[in-house]
Enzyme design. Structure first.
Site, PDB file in Angstrom:
ATOM      1  N   LYS A 218      17.426  -1.427  15.605  1.00 18.00           N
ATOM      2  CA  LYS A 218      18.701  -0.792  15.254  1.00 18.00           C
ATOM      3  C   LYS A 218      18.742   0.639  15.807  1.00 18.00           C
ATOM      4  CE  LYS A 218      21.540   0.633  11.378  1.00 18.00           C
ATOM      5  NZ  LYS A 218      21.776   0.681   9.954  1.00 18.00           N
ATOM      6  N   GLU A 224       6.551   1.361  16.583  1.00 15.36           N
ATOM      7  CA  GLU A 224       5.877   0.086  16.863  1.00 15.36           C
ATOM      8  C   GLU A 224       6.639  -0.699  17.923  1.00 15.36           C
ATOM      9  OE1 GLU A 224       6.649   1.318  13.971  1.00 15.36           O
ATOM     10  OE2 GLU A 224       5.046   1.056  12.491  1.00 15.36           O
ATOM     11  N   GLY A 278      19.454  -2.481   8.368  1.00 12.87           N
ATOM     12  CA  GLY A 278      18.435  -3.247   9.096  1.00 12.87           C
ATOM     13  C   GLY A 278      18.074  -4.563   8.413  1.00 12.87           C
ATOM     14  N   ARG A 279      17.767  -4.493   7.116  1.00 13.28           N
ATOM     15  CA  ARG A 279      17.322  -5.713   6.415  1.00 13.28           C
ATOM     16  C   ARG A 279      18.478  -6.665   6.117  1.00 13.28           C
ATOM     17  NH1 ARG A 279      16.876  -1.122   3.879  1.00 13.28           N
ATOM     18  NH2 ARG A 279      18.002  -0.695   1.942  1.00 13.28           N
ATOM     19  N   GLU A 365      12.801  -3.043  -0.417  1.00  7.34           N
ATOM     20  CA  GLU A 365      13.300  -1.862   0.291  1.00  7.34           C
ATOM     21  C   GLU A 365      14.663  -1.457  -0.284  1.00  7.34           C
ATOM     22  OE1 GLU A 365      11.990  -0.977   4.525  1.00  7.34           O
ATOM     23  OE2 GLU A 365      14.097  -1.417   4.867  1.00  7.34           O
ATOM     24  N   HIS A 396      -1.808 -24.218  -5.755  1.00  4.85           N
ATOM     25  CA  HIS A 396      -3.273 -24.208  -5.611  1.00  4.85           C
ATOM     26  C   HIS A 396      -3.786 -22.801  -5.354  1.00  4.85           C
ATOM     27  CE1 HIS A 396      -3.684 -28.572  -5.701  1.00  4.85           C
ATOM     28  NE2 HIS A 396      -2.489 -28.567  -5.136  1.00  4.85           N
ATOM     29  N   LYS A 521       5.561   7.562   7.712  1.00 12.61           N
ATOM     30  CA  LYS A 521       5.807   7.595   9.162  1.00 12.61           C
ATOM     31  C   LYS A 521       5.564   8.989   9.722  1.00 12.61           C
ATOM     32  CE  LYS A 521       9.680   4.373   9.697  1.00 12.61           C
ATOM     33  NZ  LYS A 521      11.103   4.338  10.026  1.00 12.61           N
TER      34      LYS A 521
HETATM   35  O1  LIG Z   1      15.517  -1.843  13.703  1.00 11.55           O
HETATM   36  P1  LIG Z   1      14.714  -0.597  13.698  1.00 11.55           P
HETATM   37  O2  LIG Z   1      15.552   0.633  13.841  1.00 11.55           O
HETATM   38  O3  LIG Z   1      13.629  -0.648  14.739  1.00 11.55           O
HETATM   39  O4  LIG Z   1      14.019  -0.463  12.305  1.00 11.55           O
HETATM   40  C1  LIG Z   1      13.057  -1.383  11.866  1.00 11.55           C
HETATM   41  C2  LIG Z   1      12.673  -1.147  10.434  1.00 11.55           C
HETATM   42  O5  LIG Z   1      12.001   0.079  10.315  1.00 11.55           O
HETATM   43  C3  LIG Z   1      12.180   0.978   9.251  1.00 11.55           C
HETATM   44  O6  LIG Z   1      10.970   1.569   8.943  1.00 11.55           O
HETATM   45  C4  LIG Z   1      12.870   0.496   8.020  1.00 11.55           C
HETATM   46  O7  LIG Z   1      12.059   0.602   6.894  1.00 11.55           O
HETATM   47  C5  LIG Z   1      13.406  -0.895   8.102  1.00 11.55           C
HETATM   48  O8  LIG Z   1      14.490  -0.990   7.226  1.00 11.55           O
HETATM   49  C6  LIG Z   1      13.836  -1.243   9.488  1.00 11.55           C
HETATM   50  O9  LIG Z   1      14.349  -2.557   9.471  1.00 11.55           O
END
Ligand SMILES: O=P(O)(O)OC[C@H]1O[C@H](O)[C@H](O)[C@@H](O)[C@@H]1O
Length: 572
Positions: A218, A224, A278-279, A365, A396, A521
Site C-alpha cells: 500500500k 521487508e 491494509g488488512r 491490529e 490433537h 519498526k
Molecule cells: O502494504 P504495505 O504498505 O507494505 O504494509 C504492509 C503492512 O505493514 C504494516 O506494518 C502494517 O502493520 C500492516 O497493516 C500493513 O498491512
C-alpha cells in the site's frame, strides 16, 4: 472513577447499557449451558440463516435477555449510525482523517458510494477492468516474458495486509475443483518474510523466464517488501538482463510515485486508495490481481460478489438479524463481560487453513487498542487474542486447554458439501462426514462437559475422576456454509471484517489505524544503522542498554566464531 467525571469524555463503560450488562453477569454465571440448551425456544431464537449461511449461537453463555441488553448497548454505541457513516464515506478513521470504504471495492457497477463528494465505484471498476484485461493477457499468453515465454508462475511479494488476506483466499480456492481447473498449469507463490529463507522457498523450482513478480505494498515503503522486491529484481535481471523488468514486474500500491522511482512503468501499476486499510484490502488489487492471475478474473469476481452480499446485509439488516452485528456483540460480551481473553477460529476445512492467520491481523491490529477514539484511556479491555487451526488438527493440539483449561469462546466453521468427495467402501460414513462428526460433537462437548457423577458411572477410578471430568459451560458458535467456493469465501471474509468493525464501534476505539506497529519498526532502523557501522567500519555497538548491547555483540561476533569453526573444519 469514570473518565466522564475527570476529563469530560464518555466511555461506553459509563453508559447505563454497559452497567446493565455488568449487573447481568452474575445471573449468567449462575446458569449452565447444559440447562440453557434444554430451552428449545431459546435455541430456536439463536439460530439464523442468511444467503445460505447458517449461524447457530445458542451455545453462547447468554439468554434472550442478555441479547436484549446487548442490542441496547449497540444502540447506545450508535452502531447503526456508525455503519451508515462507514458506507457514506464519513472519515470514521479519525486519527488518519480517512474514510473506511473497503465495502466499495466489491460494490457492483452502478451502485453509488460517495466519498468526499465523489462516487468511488467507477474508479474501483476502472482498476478491476484493468486487472481483468492484464490477467487475461498473461493467462492467454498475449503478455509474455522477455524471451517470449508464457508467464505461468507468479510471485506476489507483500507482508501483513498485503499478504495474509490474499493467501487466505488463494488457499480456500486451491482445492475447489472449478478453481483448480482454471489454475491448471499455473503457480502462485507468496513472499512475505524478509528472511532470505523465504526468498529461497518462493523461487524454488521457478524459472525467471516464466515468472511474473507482483509487488504488493500500500505504502511502497515497507522495508521487508522493498528488500524482497530488490532481491527478486536482481534474480530476474541476473538471468534476463535489465530490460526484463517491464515485462516481469508489476506493482499494486496507492503510492504510484514510488512505484515509478523503483523503476517500474506506471502503466504496469494497479492502484488503490487511502480509504482502504491494509488488512481490509483483499478485495482491492492487493488480492484481486494475484488471484485473477491464478484463477482468472470471472472466478475472482464471484469472491467479490460473496463479500458484497454480506456488505449489503450489514448495511441494511436490522441489528437483531444482522450477522456481523450479532457476531460482534457476542465477542464484546465474551471479552468485556465474561472476561475471556481469546477467541479460537476452528474451520472444519483444510482449505480454510489460512483463515485464522488472516483474522489474527484483521482483528488484533484493528482492535488491539488502549484508548478511545478521542484518546481517553479505556477502563476495559478491547480486542482479543485470535488463534486457530483447521479441525481436526486443532483437536490433537490445543483443544485440551479449551476443554479443561481456560475459557476460550470458539468459532466452529463447517461446510455442508466438501470440495473433495471421498467415499470409501466399508466405512460407516464418507471422509467429509467423518470430519463433520467432530464439528457437531465438539460444541456439545464444550457446552455440556462431563460431571463427576457421570465420570464415576463410567467406572473411572476415583483418583482419576477429577482429571477425567469436564466442567462444560464453555461457549461456542457454529457457522455452516453450503460449500466452500469463491462466493462463500468472500462472504466469510466480509463477515469477519464487519464483525471486527462492530466490536470497535462498541468499544469506541478506532479499529482502522495501527500506530502500535510503528515503535518496533523505528527501533529496527537504529539497529540497522548500527549493524552497518559495525560490519563495514569496525565500530563498536553503543547507545543501547546492557542486554541489547550484549545480545547484539553476541550476534555480530557469532558470525566470526562460525567462520572460524568452518575454517577449522576445512583444515581438518
Ligand atoms: O502494504 P504495505 O504498505 O507494505 O504494509 C504492509 C503492512 O505493514 C504494516 O506494518 C502494517 O502493520 C500492516 O497493516 C500493513 O498491512
Amino acid at each position: 472513577m469514570s473518565c466522564a467525571n475527570t476529563c469530560g469524555s464518555e466511555l461506553i463503560s459509563d453508559s447505563r447499557a454497559w452497567r446493565d450488562l455488568q449487573d447481568h453477569v452474575d445471573e449468567i454465571f449462575n446458569l449452565h449451558l447444559k440447562d440453557l440448551m434444554q430451552d428449545r425456544d431459546r435455541c430456536k431464537s439463536m439460530i439464523k440463516e442468511f444467503d445460505g449461511i447458517v449461524l447457530d449461537y445458542s451455545r453462547q453463555r447468554a439468554t434472550q435477555c442478555t441479547f436484549s441488553k446487548l442490542f441496547a448497548l449497540a444502540r447506545q454505541a450508535k452502531v447503526k449510525e456508525k455503519i451508515d457513516a462507514m458506507f457514506s464515506g464519513v472519515h470514521i478513521n479519525r486519527t488518519e482523517d480517512r474514510p473506511v470504504l473497503h465495502a466499495a471495492l466489491r460494490a457492483p457497477r452502478g451502485v453509488k458510494i460517495i466519498c468526499d463528494g465523489k462516487d468511488v465505484v467507477p474508479e474501483v471498476w476502472e482498476v478491476l477492468d484493468k486487472i481483468k484485461c492484464f490477467s487475461d493477457q498473461v493467462r492467454m499468453g498475449s503478455w509474455v516474458g522477455e524471451t517470449g515465454k508464457v508467464l505461468k508462475d507468479v510471485v506476489a511479494i507483500g507482508i501483513g495486509g498485503s499478504y495474509l488476506g490474499p493467501l487466505f483466499a488463494y488457499t480456500a480456492l486451491q482445492t475447489d475443483p472449478e478453481a483448480a481447473k482454471l489454475a491448471d498449469g499455473r503457480r502462485l507463490r507468496f513472499l512475505a518474510n524478509v528472511d532470505p529463507v523465504d526468498v529461497s522457498i518462493a523461487i524454488n523450482g521457478l524459472d525467471p523466464e516464466t515468472t511474473l513478480v507482483v509487488i504488493v505494498s500500500k505504502t511502497f515503503t515497507t522495508g521487508e517488501t522493498m528488500l524482497n522486491s530488490k532481491t527478486m529484481k536482481s534474480w530476474l535481471v541476473a538471468s534476463l538482463g535489465p530490460g526484463c523488468v517491464a515485462k516481469h514486474m508489476v506493482a499494486v500500491s496507492t503510492n504510484l510515485k514510488l512505484v515509478k522511482e523503483f523503476g517500474l512503468n506506471p502503466d504496469n501499476a494497479f492502484g488503490f486508495w487511502d480509504w482502504v486499510g491494509g488488512r481490509f484490502s483483499v478485495c482491492s488489487a492487493v488480492g484481486i490481481l494475484p488471484l485473477a492471475l491464478q484463477y482468472g478474473f470471472p472466478k475472482v469476481q464471484q469472491f467479490l460478489e460473496g463479500a458484497w452480499s454480506v456488505d449489503y446485509h450489514f448495511k441494511t439488516a436490522p441489528l437483531e438479524d444482522n450477522f456481523p452485528v450479532l457476531l460482534g456483540l457476542i465477542s464484546v460480551w465474551n471479552v468485556s463481560f465474561l472476561r475471556c481473553p481469546a477467541r479460537a477460529i476452528l474451520p472444519y476445512s483444510q482449505a480454510l487453513q489460512k483463515l485464522a492467520p488472516h483474522i489474527q491481523q484483521l482483528s488484533m491490529e484493528s482492535n488491539g487498542k488502549g484508548v478511545a477514539m478521542d484518546g481517553t484511556p479505556l477502563n476495559y479491555h478491547a480486542g482479543e487474542i485470535d488463534f486457530g487451526e483447521p479441525g481436526t488438527n486443532g483437536q490433537h493440539s490445543f483443544y485440551q486447554l479449551i476443554h479443561q483449561g481456560r475459557l476460550i469462546p470458539c468459532d466452529f466453521i463447517g461446510i455442508i458439501k466438501s470440495q473433495q468427495a471421498v467415499n470409501l467402501k466399508g466405512e460407516l460414513v464418507s471422509n467429509h462426514d467423518e470430519l463433520m462428526c467432530n464439528f457437531f460433537a465438539q460444541p456439545d462437548a464444550l457446552a455440556y462437559g462431563k460431571t463427576r457423577e457421570e465420570a464415576r458411572k463410567e467406572g473411572i477410578p476415583e483418583e482419576l475422576v477429577p482429571h477425567k471430568m469436564f466442567t462444560g459451560n464453555r461457549p461456542s458458535l457454529s457457522i455452516l456454509l453450503p460449500t466452500l467456493d469463491a462466493y462463500t469465501a468472500g462472504q466469510l471474509l466480509a463477515l469477519y471484517e464487519h464483525r471486527i468493525a462492530v466490536q470497535g464501534f462498541i468499544w469506541g476505539i478506532n479499529s482502522f489505524d495501527q500506530w502500535g506497529v510503528e515503535l518496533g519498526k523505528s527501533l529496527a532502523t537504529k539497529v540497522r544503522q548500527t549493524m552497518n557501522k559495525v560490519r563495514t567500519k569496525g565500530e563498536c555497538v553503543c547507545g543501547y542498554n546492557y542486554s541489547t548491547t550484549y545480545m547484539l555483540n553476541r550476534f555480530l561476533q557469532g558470525e566470526i566464531t562460525l567462520l572460524q569453526g568452518t575454517a577449522f573444519l576445512l583444515v581438518k
